[in-house]
Design a protein around this motif. Structure first.
Motif, PDB file in Angstrom:
ATOM      1  N   LEU A  29       0.826  -1.199   0.000  1.00  0.00           N
ATOM      2  CA  LEU A  29       0.000   0.000   0.000  1.00  0.00           C
ATOM      3  C   LEU A  29       0.869   1.261   0.000  1.00  0.00           C
ATOM      4  O   LEU A  29       0.578   2.233  -0.707  1.00  0.00           O
ATOM      5  CB  LEU A  29      -0.926  -0.003   1.221  1.00  0.00           C
ATOM      6  N   ILE A 213     -16.200  -4.831   0.023  1.00  0.00           N
ATOM      7  CA  ILE A 213     -14.856  -4.952  -0.549  1.00  0.00           C
ATOM      8  C   ILE A 213     -14.864  -5.818  -1.799  1.00  0.00           C
ATOM      9  O   ILE A 213     -14.252  -5.487  -2.823  1.00  0.00           O
ATOM     10  CB  ILE A 213     -13.884  -5.509   0.503  1.00  0.00           C
ATOM     11  N   TRP A 216     -16.699  -3.794  -4.569  1.00  0.00           N
ATOM     12  CA  TRP A 216     -15.981  -2.584  -4.988  1.00  0.00           C
ATOM     13  C   TRP A 216     -14.757  -2.926  -5.831  1.00  0.00           C
ATOM     14  O   TRP A 216     -14.447  -2.212  -6.798  1.00  0.00           O
ATOM     15  CB  TRP A 216     -15.567  -1.794  -3.751  1.00  0.00           C
ATOM     16  N   ASN A 217     -14.061  -3.991  -5.497  1.00  0.00           N
ATOM     17  CA  ASN A 217     -12.826  -4.345  -6.196  1.00  0.00           C
ATOM     18  C   ASN A 217     -13.050  -5.294  -7.367  1.00  0.00           C
ATOM     19  O   ASN A 217     -12.070  -5.750  -7.983  1.00  0.00           O
ATOM     20  CB  ASN A 217     -11.833  -4.987  -5.219  1.00  0.00           C
ATOM     21  N   SER A 257      -5.573   3.587  -8.418  1.00  0.00           N
ATOM     22  CA  SER A 257      -5.711   2.563  -7.378  1.00  0.00           C
ATOM     23  C   SER A 257      -5.779   3.196  -5.993  1.00  0.00           C
ATOM     24  O   SER A 257      -6.519   2.728  -5.126  1.00  0.00           O
ATOM     25  CB  SER A 257      -4.537   1.587  -7.455  1.00  0.00           C
ATOM     26  N   THR A 258      -5.004   4.252  -5.787  1.00  0.00           N
ATOM     27  CA  THR A 258      -5.057   4.962  -4.503  1.00  0.00           C
ATOM     28  C   THR A 258      -6.428   5.576  -4.272  1.00  0.00           C
ATOM     29  O   THR A 258      -6.995   5.484  -3.178  1.00  0.00           O
ATOM     30  CB  THR A 258      -3.976   6.053  -4.456  1.00  0.00           C
ATOM     31  N   MET A 260      -9.181   4.529  -5.529  1.00  0.00           N
ATOM     32  CA  MET A 260     -10.120   3.428  -5.316  1.00  0.00           C
ATOM     33  C   MET A 260     -10.066   2.905  -3.895  1.00  0.00           C
ATOM     34  O   MET A 260     -11.066   2.405  -3.365  1.00  0.00           O
ATOM     35  CB  MET A 260      -9.814   2.279  -6.285  1.00  0.00           C
ATOM     36  N   THR A 261      -8.917   3.026  -3.255  1.00  0.00           N
ATOM     37  CA  THR A 261      -8.752   2.501  -1.899  1.00  0.00           C
ATOM     38  C   THR A 261      -9.409   3.403  -0.855  1.00  0.00           C
ATOM     39  O   THR A 261      -9.851   2.924   0.195  1.00  0.00           O
ATOM     40  CB  THR A 261      -7.259   2.343  -1.586  1.00  0.00           C
ATOM     41  N   VAL A 264     -12.947   2.495   0.438  1.00  0.00           N
ATOM     42  CA  VAL A 264     -12.940   1.298   1.279  1.00  0.00           C
ATOM     43  C   VAL A 264     -12.545   1.664   2.708  1.00  0.00           C
ATOM     44  O   VAL A 264     -13.158   1.202   3.680  1.00  0.00           O
ATOM     45  CB  VAL A 264     -11.974   0.245   0.704  1.00  0.00           C
ATOM     46  N   LEU A 265     -11.533   2.508   2.840  1.00  0.00           N
ATOM     47  CA  LEU A 265     -11.112   2.943   4.174  1.00  0.00           C
ATOM     48  C   LEU A 265     -12.201   3.758   4.856  1.00  0.00           C
ATOM     49  O   LEU A 265     -12.466   3.593   6.051  1.00  0.00           O
ATOM     50  CB  LEU A 265      -9.820   3.756   4.062  1.00  0.00           C
TER      51      LEU A 265
END
Length: 285
Positions: A29, A213, A216-217, A257-258, A260-261, A264-265
């Protein structure tokens, strides 16, 4: 000598091991975020460094310059939200039914839920493709190239795990509590939503995290079921824009990708607060 002193070396070793494992897990990450802020020259360098002295936002600008990125984000958010809500409600009702009621083939049904978890998603993609194609001819809104073709499979794959997990939470609620509620004049529906639902809320949170999760992914279903209607694509499909014949834009890939993360957080933080509120509500009941 204090009895706790003999435990300190073991505890220190356990804490050091936990920190090492956390560092190993967090390093990808960190590298993703670092690569998103690196200039293009440093990203393509054959001597990568775990830091940068010249951070840049160019990769994020290239991501936001993609006109469909915002639409992909909203599509992913809509699909994930529907899957989380529907799978949680259906799993709660189903777990209550298989736990509180005795009926024929109850054990067989539970075993089918368990067996469904062992089937690889890749093995079912082609059959699901033909199923979504045929459903589109009879049921509007769930055929290929629609968001419904992503919602239905994810609900189906989320339910077995959710039902099995919630079954343990429902079973932990004593039946005497249900009997006492009926003696006080509560209906079955009132007991279900006013008493049982808050008590199994921690299980609902856990299943919601799993459902969110995985939805979403998801890239496989989005790539397989959204063929021509690119306006219904989801966020993972946005990464394909940065894979080019003349060279992949790794900075753009890492920046996307960042981004997209982050949801989720945020979702995890929100359900953590909801978990505390659900436990407090259960105690009040």
């Amino acid at each position: 000598m204090s009895p706790h002193r003999g435990r300190r070396p073991g505890r220190a070793a356990a804490e050091a091991t936990a920190l090492l494992v956390a560092a190993v897990v967090a390093f990808p990450l960190y590298w993703m975020v670092l690569s998103a802020f690196k200039p293009a020259g440093e990203v393509r360098s054959d001597r990568p460094r775990p830091w940068t002295l010249d951070p840049s936002l160019d990769a994020f600008r290239r991501v936001f310059d993609q006109q469909d990125f915002g639409r992909y984000f909203l599509n992913s958010l809509l699909v994930a939200a529907v899957v989380v809500v529907v799978s949680a409600l259906v799993a709660f009702l189903a777990a209550t039914a298989v736990t509180r009621f005795r009926f024929r083939f109850r054990t067989t049904l539970l075993l089918m839920f368990l067996i469904a978890q062992t089937v690889p998603v890749e093995a079912l993609t082609i059959p699901l493709f033909f199923l979504m194609r045929d459903l589109g001819d009879t049921v509007p809104g769930v055929g290929l190239n629609t968001l419904g073709s992503l919602v239905l499979p994810h609900i189906a794959f989320s339910l077995p795990f959710a039902i099995w997990m919630l079954r343990g939470f429902v079973r932990a609620v004593p039946e005497t509590l249900e009997e006492a509620a009926y003696l006080d004049g509560a209906s079955r529906a009132r007991f279900l939503w006013r008493i049982l639902f808050p008590l199994v809320f921690p299980g609902l949170v856990a299943t919601s995290v799993f459902s969110f999760i995985s939805t979403w992914n998801d890239f496989l279903f989005a790539k397989s079921f959204i063929i021509s209607a690119t306006e219904n694509s989801t966020l993972p499909m946005a990464l394909l824009v940065f894979f080019k014949d003349e060279g992949n834009d790794w900075g753009g890939i890492m920046a996307a990708s960042t981004l997209m993360t982050i949801p989720v957080l945020v979702f995890f933080v929100l359900v953590q607060r909801g978990l505390v509120a659900g436990l407090g509500g259960a105690v009040k009941e």
